[in-house]
Design a protein around this motif. Structure first.
Motif, PDB file in Angstrom:
ATOM      1  N   SER A 195       0.827  -1.206   0.000  1.00 20.21           N
ATOM      2  CA  SER A 195       0.000   0.000   0.000  1.00 20.21           C
ATOM      3  C   SER A 195       0.860   1.255   0.000  1.00 20.21           C
TER       4      SER A 195
ATOM      5  N   ILE B  62       0.303   5.513   0.578  1.00 17.76           N
ATOM      6  CA  ILE B  62      -0.598   6.619   0.879  1.00 17.76           C
ATOM      7  C   ILE B  62       0.150   7.918   0.643  1.00 17.76           C
TER       8      ILE B  62
ATOM      9  N   GLU C 170      -2.403  -4.056   7.781  1.00 18.01           N
ATOM     10  CA  GLU C 170      -1.899  -4.428   6.453  1.00 18.01           C
ATOM     11  C   GLU C 170      -0.970  -5.620   6.621  1.00 18.01           C
TER      12      GLU C 170
ATOM     13  N   ILE D  65       3.604  -1.114   3.953  1.00 11.78           N
ATOM     14  CA  ILE D  65       2.841   0.114   3.715  1.00 11.78           C
ATOM     15  C   ILE D  65       3.775   1.317   3.735  1.00 11.78           C
TER      16      ILE D  65
ATOM     17  N   SER E   9      -2.703   7.228  -4.507  1.00 12.40           N
ATOM     18  CA  SER E   9      -2.564   6.368  -3.332  1.00 12.40           C
ATOM     19  C   SER E   9      -3.181   5.013  -3.640  1.00 12.40           C
ATOM     20  N   HIS E  10      -2.626   3.999  -3.001  1.00 14.84           N
ATOM     21  CA  HIS E  10      -3.115   2.640  -3.247  1.00 14.84           C
ATOM     22  C   HIS E  10      -3.249   1.915  -1.913  1.00 14.84           C
ATOM     23  N   LEU E  11      -4.426   1.415  -1.641  1.00 15.05           N
ATOM     24  CA  LEU E  11      -4.611   0.583  -0.454  1.00 15.05           C
ATOM     25  C   LEU E  11      -4.650  -0.864  -0.936  1.00 15.05           C
ATOM     26  N   GLY E  12      -3.660  -1.640  -0.535  1.00 13.73           N
ATOM     27  CA  GLY E  12      -3.438  -2.976  -1.097  1.00 13.73           C
ATOM     28  C   GLY E  12      -4.484  -3.996  -0.710  1.00 13.73           C
ATOM     29  N   GLU E  13      -4.377  -5.141  -1.359  1.00 17.57           N
ATOM     30  CA  GLU E  13      -5.326  -6.242  -1.209  1.00 17.57           C
ATOM     31  C   GLU E  13      -5.407  -6.730   0.239  1.00 17.57           C
TER      32      GLU E  13
ATOM     33  N   LEU F 292      -4.922  -5.076   2.939  1.00 17.66           N
ATOM     34  CA  LEU F 292      -5.113  -4.001   3.903  1.00 17.66           C
ATOM     35  C   LEU F 292      -6.553  -3.957   4.421  1.00 17.66           C
TER      36      LEU F 292
ATOM     37  N   ILE G 283      -8.428   1.467  -4.236  1.00 11.77           N
ATOM     38  CA  ILE G 283      -8.593   0.585  -3.079  1.00 11.77           C
ATOM     39  C   ILE G 283      -8.757  -0.855  -3.545  1.00 11.77           C
TER      40      ILE G 283
ATOM     41  N   GLY H 182      -8.378  -3.329  -0.923  1.00 11.19           N
ATOM     42  CA  GLY H 182      -8.588  -4.043   0.338  1.00 11.19           C
ATOM     43  C   GLY H 182      -9.968  -3.792   0.911  1.00 11.19           C
TER      44      GLY H 182
END
Lengths: 110, 138
Positions: free
Chosen positions: A3, A5, A17, A21, B17-21, B23, B37, B39
């Motif tokens: 991830s 941010i 997570e 991250i 921004s990337h919220l991973g799988e 998360l 997103i 996750g």
């Protein structure tokens, strides 16, 4: 995929997570992850718990738990640290209480 | 000088921004740019551009300018443009101003409503007018 941010993003709440991250934004809340990387614009109010590694280049107000903690020269940290290995670069601004422990992973589960 | 250049760099954010799988997040998201997103998120999301990927699961109110739903989403969406992909699932109302695209295979249950543009954009134009006025005044 880990991830990311960016600095135009604000999160209020807790993050869990299982991967890595990277944070360049504002977080109010606790973060648990395998690896936490906080970049220069990152601003965290809350506790950080990482299985492997915490790297701080931004501001953190809260406690840090990890096997390895690296505070970069642009870091500004206030809180308690628990770690096996600690690296602090020249220039880091700190107001911390730190303790080296043999096992951090047990600490995390509590 | 130093602060000026700092501000400029803060205004321009490249990428998203990337919220991973893997998360999980509970709380509010406020993004002034683009966010993706993959996750699980419980809570309200505000963004300029939001992409809900196939692996994502979202519960909460979404407010944005562009929303793309390729995954699972429970809650209302308010956005100028809404796009629901083939595997998109939405349980909630869709409110849009300009365009709504729904691809074959998408699963939607909820009200669909086109709002008048004025409601949200008024505040923007007011801001612009205010800024212009300030420029002239200075």
């Amino acid at each position: 995929m880990p991830s990311v941010i960016l600095r135009d993003t604000k999160l209020q709440g807790n993050i869990i997570e299982k991967d890595s991250i990277t944070i360049d934004g504002i977080i109010v809340g606790d973060i648990k992850a395998e690896e936490v990387i906080i970049n220069e614009n990152g601003n965290i109010t809350g506790n950080l718990t990482a299985d492997n590694n915490i790297q701080v280049g931004g501001q953190v107000a809260g406690d840090l738990f990890s096997d390895r903690i690296h505070l970069n020269n642009s870091a500004k940290v206030k809180g308690k640290l628990s770690h096996k290995n600690l690296v602090v670069d020249e220039g880091a601004r700190l107001e911390i209480e730190s303790s080296t422990r043999k096992k951090i992973s047990n600490n995390n589960k509590e | 000088m130093f602060f000026k250049s700092d501000k400029k760099s803060q205004d321009q954010v490249h990428g998203f921004s990337h919220l991973g799988e893997n998360l999980r997040f509970e709380g509010e998201i406020d993004c002034k740019g683009e966010i993706e997103i993959a996750g699980k998120v419980k809570g309200n999301i505000k963004a300029k551009k939001l992409r809900i990927l196939e692996t994502a699961s979202i519960k909460g109110l979404v407010q944005a300018e562009d929303v793309e739903v390729l995954g699972y989403m429970v809650g209302n969406i308010e956005s100028a443009n809404i796009h629901i992909g083939e595997k998109g699932i939405v349980r909630g109302d869709l409110r849009f101003e300009n365009n709504l695209t729904v691809l074959e295979g998408a699963d939607i249950s909820g009200h669909v409503q086109k709002n008048k543009k004025e409601k949200i954009k008024r505040s923007d134009t007011d801001k612009v007018k205010y800024l212009e006025h300030n420029k002239i005044a200075s």
